[in-house]
Enzyme design. Structure first.
Site, short mmCIF file in Angstrom:
data_model
loop_
_atom_site.label_atom_id
_atom_site.label_comp_id
_atom_site.label_asym_id
_atom_site.label_seq_id
_atom_site.Cartn_x
_atom_site.Cartn_y
_atom_site.Cartn_z
N GLU A 84 0.82 -1.21 0.00
CA GLU A 84 0.00 0.00 0.00
C GLU A 84 0.85 1.25 0.00
OE1 GLU A 84 -2.18 -0.12 3.59
OE2 GLU A 84 -3.11 -2.03 3.11
N CYS A 97 3.02 8.31 1.47
CA CYS A 97 3.39 7.47 2.61
C CYS A 97 3.68 6.09 2.04
CB CYS A 97 2.24 7.44 3.61
SG CYS A 97 2.54 6.33 4.99
N CYS A 104 4.80 -6.71 8.26
CA CYS A 104 5.76 -6.14 9.21
C CYS A 104 6.04 -7.14 10.32
CB CYS A 104 5.19 -4.84 9.81
SG CYS A 104 6.34 -4.02 10.94
N CYS A 108 3.24 -4.31 16.64
CA CYS A 108 2.66 -3.37 17.60
C CYS A 108 1.18 -3.74 17.76
CB CYS A 108 2.78 -1.94 17.08
SG CYS A 108 4.48 -1.47 16.74
N CYS A 111 -1.67 -2.08 15.39
CA CYS A 111 -1.39 -1.83 13.97
C CYS A 111 -1.78 -3.02 13.10
CB CYS A 111 0.10 -1.52 13.81
SG CYS A 111 0.62 -1.31 12.10
N GLU A 154 9.06 -2.16 8.86
CA GLU A 154 10.01 -1.43 9.69
C GLU A 154 11.19 -1.03 8.79
OE1 GLU A 154 10.50 0.20 12.45
OE2 GLU A 154 12.56 0.44 11.77
N SER A 185 10.31 6.78 9.49
CA SER A 185 9.74 6.49 10.81
C SER A 185 10.15 5.09 11.24
CB SER A 185 8.21 6.59 10.73
OG SER A 185 7.62 6.18 11.94
N SER A 208 8.82 5.99 16.77
CA SER A 208 7.54 5.63 17.38
C SER A 208 7.78 5.26 18.83
CB SER A 208 6.93 4.43 16.62
OG SER A 208 6.60 4.83 15.31
N LEU A 209 7.38 6.14 19.74
CA LEU A 209 7.66 5.92 21.15
C LEU A 209 6.47 5.23 21.84
CD1 LEU A 209 10.21 6.48 22.72
CD2 LEU A 209 9.21 8.62 23.51
N HIS A 210 5.31 5.85 21.77
CA HIS A 210 4.03 5.27 22.21
C HIS A 210 3.89 5.03 23.71
CE1 HIS A 210 3.67 4.84 18.00
NE2 HIS A 210 4.03 3.60 17.86
N ASN A 282 -6.13 5.04 14.68
CA ASN A 282 -7.08 4.76 13.61
C ASN A 282 -7.63 3.37 13.89
OD1 ASN A 282 -7.96 6.00 11.13
ND2 ASN A 282 -5.80 6.36 10.66
N CYS A 325 -1.94 1.94 8.32
CA CYS A 325 -0.98 1.00 7.74
C CYS A 325 -1.52 -0.42 7.64
CB CYS A 325 0.26 0.91 8.61
SG CYS A 325 1.00 2.46 8.94
N1 SAH Z 1 7.59 0.58 11.62
C1 SAH Z 1 7.73 2.00 11.55
C2 SAH Z 1 7.00 2.67 10.37
C3 SAH Z 1 5.62 2.21 10.05
S1 SAH Z 1 4.35 2.68 11.17
C4 SAH Z 1 7.32 2.62 12.87
O1 SAH Z 1 6.93 1.89 13.78
O2 SAH Z 1 7.41 3.83 13.03
C5 SAH Z 1 4.28 4.44 11.02
C6 SAH Z 1 3.50 5.11 12.11
O3 SAH Z 1 2.11 4.80 11.98
C7 SAH Z 1 3.93 4.66 13.49
O4 SAH Z 1 4.10 5.74 14.36
C8 SAH Z 1 2.76 3.80 13.91
O5 SAH Z 1 2.66 3.76 15.29
C9 SAH Z 1 1.59 4.48 13.24
N2 SAH Z 1 0.41 3.62 13.12
C10 SAH Z 1 0.34 2.35 12.68
N3 SAH Z 1 -0.91 1.87 12.75
C11 SAH Z 1 -1.68 2.86 13.25
C12 SAH Z 1 -3.06 2.97 13.58
N4 SAH Z 1 -3.92 1.98 13.41
N5 SAH Z 1 -3.49 4.17 14.07
C13 SAH Z 1 -2.63 5.19 14.25
N6 SAH Z 1 -1.31 5.14 13.97
C14 SAH Z 1 -0.84 3.98 13.49
#
Ligand code: SAH
Length: 338
Positions: A84, A97, A104, A108, A111, A154, A185, A208-210, A282, A325
């Site tokens: 995508e 994007c 992946c 997470c 995701c 990633e 990212s 991506s810290l979260h 999302n 994603c």
């Molecule tokens: N693996 C990398 C890049 C891909 S994800 C990373 O972890 O950064 C890119 C960004 O989209 C990340 O910050 C991830 O947390 C966010 N993301 C993925 N799925 C999401 C969702 N369902 N809602 C909001 N953000 C999301």
């Protein structure tokens, strides 16, 4: 194929060296996806090329557009895998994007991309072709302004191919797309962030810290590396490249969205010069998590701002087109196997 390689092949057919440049200019700058469009090449050469190589290795098989100016392309690769690419339009910016892997491996919990693991890394040309596909779908006067490597995968687990793709996009005679307009990212792999600092590209880095601490972060990202190691690596990145780092924080209701998490995050990041990008989740079918309500998101943001941190609260876009994603690919695969 690189220009030198193509020049060599064409020389074997008795073609002059400038032909390779002509072909690549058509593909990179003039949006061609077939040899027939390359009208300044002799008909016989166009035919010979068609029997030898496809001009592109991937094909756009679906285009969806959401009401908020976000659209998504689904690309089929030569081996049938689907990836995508999203186009985000905002003000004067048109951002692609792009994905770096099929699926992946990071997993997470919120995701869609990681739900089925990873099939393979994308090749440099498969990464570049996403950017070309986006440019082809935009009007001539409004081509891409930015690229974010925030699609599926990633990026730092496929760093060599990504860097080769970015160098190709960078090449002044092809696209001339500057690294300063590209943001990578990552989930935060300290060694690889340090390596990225040494490749000599002025890429923007987002991490991506979260979560504000390792215990909570591990619950959200099972393979998470220690935050202290990540911050040490991003400090090196910032010093070496002069580029400011962004920290992404997906807001998950009841998981990492409490006011205490915001205060702790402010302390964890300390006095670093950085931007914190808050992203309300999302929704993803099959994932039992959701975004906090707007007031909770704004409260979280205000706590960080009061602690002196530059913070943006991202508007969610593209929900009607499965733009988080990995979502569109999963839906498509589901419908193919059904
Ligand atoms: N693996 C990398 C890049 C891909 S994800 C990373 O972890 O950064 C890119 C960004 O989209 C990340 O910050 C991830 O947390 C966010 N993301 C993925 N799925 C999401 C969702 N369902 N809602 C909001 N953000 C999301």
């Amino acid at each position: 194929m690189k220009q030198e390689e193509l020049t060599k092949k064409l020389a074997e057919w008795g073609e002059p060296p400038y032909r390779a440049r002509q072909i690549l200019t058509w593909i990179y700058q003039r949006g061609a996806s077939t040899y027939q469009e390359m009208t300044d090449l002799p008909e016989s050469l166009r035919e010979q090329l068609s029997t030898e190589w496809a001009p592109l290795s991937s094909e756009v098989i679906e285009k969806s557009r959401s009401s908020d100016e976000t659209s998504k392309l689904l690309l089929r690769l030569h081996d049938g895998e689907l990836i995508e690419t999203v186009i985000i339009r905002e003000g004067d910016r048109r951002t692609a994007c792009i994905s770096t892997q099929v699926g992946c491996p990071v997993a997470c919990i919120f995701c869609a991309s990681g739900l089925d693991g990873v099939s393979r890394n994308l090749k440099p040309h498969e990464i570049v072709e996403q950017v070309l596909a986006v440019n082809r779908s935009l009007p001539k006067e409004n081509k891409l302004t930015n690229v974010v490597v925030m699609g599926s995968g990633e990026p730092l687990l496929n760093a060599d191919n990504l860097i080769e793709a970015i160098r190709n996009m960078n090449e002044p005679s092809l696209m001339g797309f500057g690294a300063r307009r590209v943001t990578v990212s990552t989930v935060g792999l300290p060694d690889r962030i340090r390596r990225l600092a040494d490749v000599g590209l002025q890429l923007n880095l987002a991490v991506s810290l979260h979560a504000p601490n390792d215990t909570l972060r591990k619950k959200i990202i099972p393979t998470a590396r220690p935050i202290a190691d990540i911050l040490a690596a991003t400090d090196v990145y910032q010093t070496k490249t002069g580029r400011e780092v962004t920290f992404e924080y997906v807001l998950l209701k009841g998981v990492n969205d409490a006011p205490e998490h915001a205060s702790e995050l402010a302390r964890t990041l300390g006095r670093r010069q950085c931007l914190i990008n808050l992203i309300p989740q999302n929704p993803v079918p099959g994932v039992d998590l959701c975004a906090p309500d707007r007031a909770a998101c704004e409260l979280f943001q205000s706590i960080l701002q009061n602690a002196g941190h530059r913070t943006t609260l991202r508007k969610t876009k593209g929900q009607s087109i499965d733009a988080a994603c990995g979502q569109l690919r999963r839906r498509k695969q589901g419908s193919q196997s059904a």
